[in-house]
Design a protein around this motif. Structure first.
Motif, short mmCIF file in Angstrom:
data_model
loop_
_atom_site.label_atom_id
_atom_site.label_comp_id
_atom_site.label_asym_id
_atom_site.label_seq_id
_atom_site.Cartn_x
_atom_site.Cartn_y
_atom_site.Cartn_z
N LYS A 196 38.98 27.61 56.26
CA LYS A 196 38.93 26.31 55.57
C LYS A 196 39.18 25.17 56.56
N ALA A 197 40.16 25.31 57.45
CA ALA A 197 40.49 24.26 58.41
C ALA A 197 39.36 24.02 59.40
N GLN A 198 38.62 25.07 59.75
CA GLN A 198 37.51 24.94 60.70
C GLN A 198 36.28 24.32 60.05
N ASN A 199 36.26 24.30 58.72
CA ASN A 199 35.13 23.74 57.97
C ASN A 199 33.80 24.39 58.39
N VAL A 200 33.81 25.71 58.49
CA VAL A 200 32.63 26.44 58.95
C VAL A 200 31.86 27.11 57.81
N CYS A 201 32.42 27.07 56.62
CA CYS A 201 31.81 27.75 55.49
C CYS A 201 31.47 26.70 54.43
N SER A 202 30.25 26.74 53.95
CA SER A 202 29.78 25.71 53.01
C SER A 202 30.31 25.89 51.59
N VAL A 203 30.88 27.03 51.31
CA VAL A 203 31.49 27.30 49.99
C VAL A 203 32.93 27.74 50.20
N PRO A 204 33.76 27.68 49.17
CA PRO A 204 35.16 28.12 49.35
C PRO A 204 35.22 29.58 49.81
N PHE A 205 35.99 29.83 50.85
CA PHE A 205 36.12 31.17 51.43
C PHE A 205 37.40 31.82 50.96
N ALA A 206 37.31 33.09 50.61
CA ALA A 206 38.49 33.88 50.26
C ALA A 206 38.17 35.35 50.47
N TRP A 207 39.21 36.11 50.75
CA TRP A 207 39.09 37.57 50.82
C TRP A 207 39.33 38.13 49.41
N GLN A 208 38.68 39.24 49.10
CA GLN A 208 38.95 39.91 47.83
C GLN A 208 40.36 40.48 47.85
N GLU A 209 40.90 40.68 46.67
CA GLU A 209 42.19 41.37 46.57
C GLU A 209 42.03 42.79 47.08
N GLY A 210 43.10 43.30 47.64
CA GLY A 210 43.12 44.70 48.07
C GLY A 210 42.59 44.90 49.47
N TYR A 211 42.74 46.13 49.93
CA TYR A 211 42.30 46.52 51.27
C TYR A 211 42.35 48.03 51.34
N GLY A 212 41.68 48.57 52.33
CA GLY A 212 41.81 49.98 52.66
C GLY A 212 42.59 50.09 53.95
N GLU A 271 29.08 51.68 49.74
CA GLU A 271 28.85 53.09 50.05
C GLU A 271 29.78 53.55 51.17
N GLU A 272 29.90 52.73 52.19
CA GLU A 272 30.79 53.05 53.31
C GLU A 272 32.24 53.16 52.82
N TYR A 273 32.66 52.22 52.00
CA TYR A 273 34.05 52.20 51.53
C TYR A 273 34.35 53.42 50.66
N ARG A 274 33.43 53.74 49.76
CA ARG A 274 33.62 54.94 48.93
C ARG A 274 33.69 56.21 49.79
N ASP A 275 32.88 56.25 50.85
CA ASP A 275 32.93 57.39 51.77
C ASP A 275 34.29 57.51 52.44
N PHE A 276 34.88 56.37 52.85
CA PHE A 276 36.22 56.39 53.42
C PHE A 276 37.22 56.97 52.42
N LEU A 277 37.18 56.47 51.20
CA LEU A 277 38.13 56.93 50.19
C LEU A 277 37.98 58.44 49.94
N THR A 278 36.76 58.90 49.90
CA THR A 278 36.50 60.33 49.67
C THR A 278 36.95 61.15 50.88
N LYS A 279 36.57 60.72 52.06
CA LYS A 279 36.93 61.45 53.30
C LYS A 279 38.44 61.57 53.46
N PHE A 280 39.17 60.52 53.11
CA PHE A 280 40.62 60.52 53.26
C PHE A 280 41.33 61.06 52.02
N GLU A 281 40.55 61.56 51.06
CA GLU A 281 41.06 62.18 49.84
C GLU A 281 42.02 61.25 49.10
N ILE A 282 41.59 60.00 48.97
CA ILE A 282 42.36 59.00 48.26
C ILE A 282 41.82 58.91 46.83
N GLU A 283 42.71 59.06 45.87
CA GLU A 283 42.30 58.91 44.48
C GLU A 283 42.04 57.43 44.22
#
Length: 153
Positions: A84-100, A130-142
């Motif tokens: 936001k401070a750099q004013n590099v994004c034409s729309v409001p920028f935010a990360w989604q909730e959560g992380y792996g 698809e990549e994210y679901r593969d990580f969850l499956t590979k790491f046996e995360i429910e």
């Protein structure tokens, strides 16, 4: 703390809100440098970082003095402020909730670094979800589909 010796390697993955492709080529290097600085200021070792327009991969050697959740909350909050401070994004920028957060043995470090460096190549074949679901499956995360990162609505 004296006599504390650890070797913890963690890959973090998280998405831009609604997986919007907002991270631009013109400013992604600045974003990665800023995020690297946050990890370094918190005494963690950056091993590899790379962004795609809609998500980020971060691989670190983590010190045990800080919780994963407080570290990632700090990274997401401060990097959103930076965008936001750099004013590099034409729309409001935010990360989604959560992380792996995925842990690796020392012997896996070179392969994880290479994987993160080659994100563009991987995403010619499969989407982020698809990549994210593969990580969850590979790491046996429910996991529950309703809590997986959301696509643009």
């Amino acid at each position: 703390m004296p006599n504390t010796y650890t070797q913890v390697h963690i890959q973090f993955v998280f998405a831009v809100k609604y997986q919007a492709a907002l991270i631009g080529d013109s400013w992604k290097d600045g974003l990665m440098k800023f995020i690297t600085g946050i990890f370094q200021e918190n005494n963690h070792k950056m091993l590899q970082i790379n962004t795609m327009p809609d998500h980020i991969h971060i691989f670190i050697g983590m010190r045990p003095h800080q919780s994963i959740s407080s570290l990632i909350q700090n990274v997401k909050t401060e990097s959103s402020k930076w965008v936001k401070a750099q004013n590099v994004c034409s729309v409001p920028f935010a990360w989604q909730e959560g992380y792996g957060a995925f842990s690796y043995a020392k012997s896996q470090v070179p392969n994880v670094i290479s994987y993160i460096q080659n994100q563009e190549k991987h995403h010619r074949k499969r989407t982020f979800l698809e990549e994210y679901r593969d990580f969850l499956t590979k790491f046996e995360i429910e996991w529950d589909e309703q809590y997986i990162f959301k696509e643009l609505e």
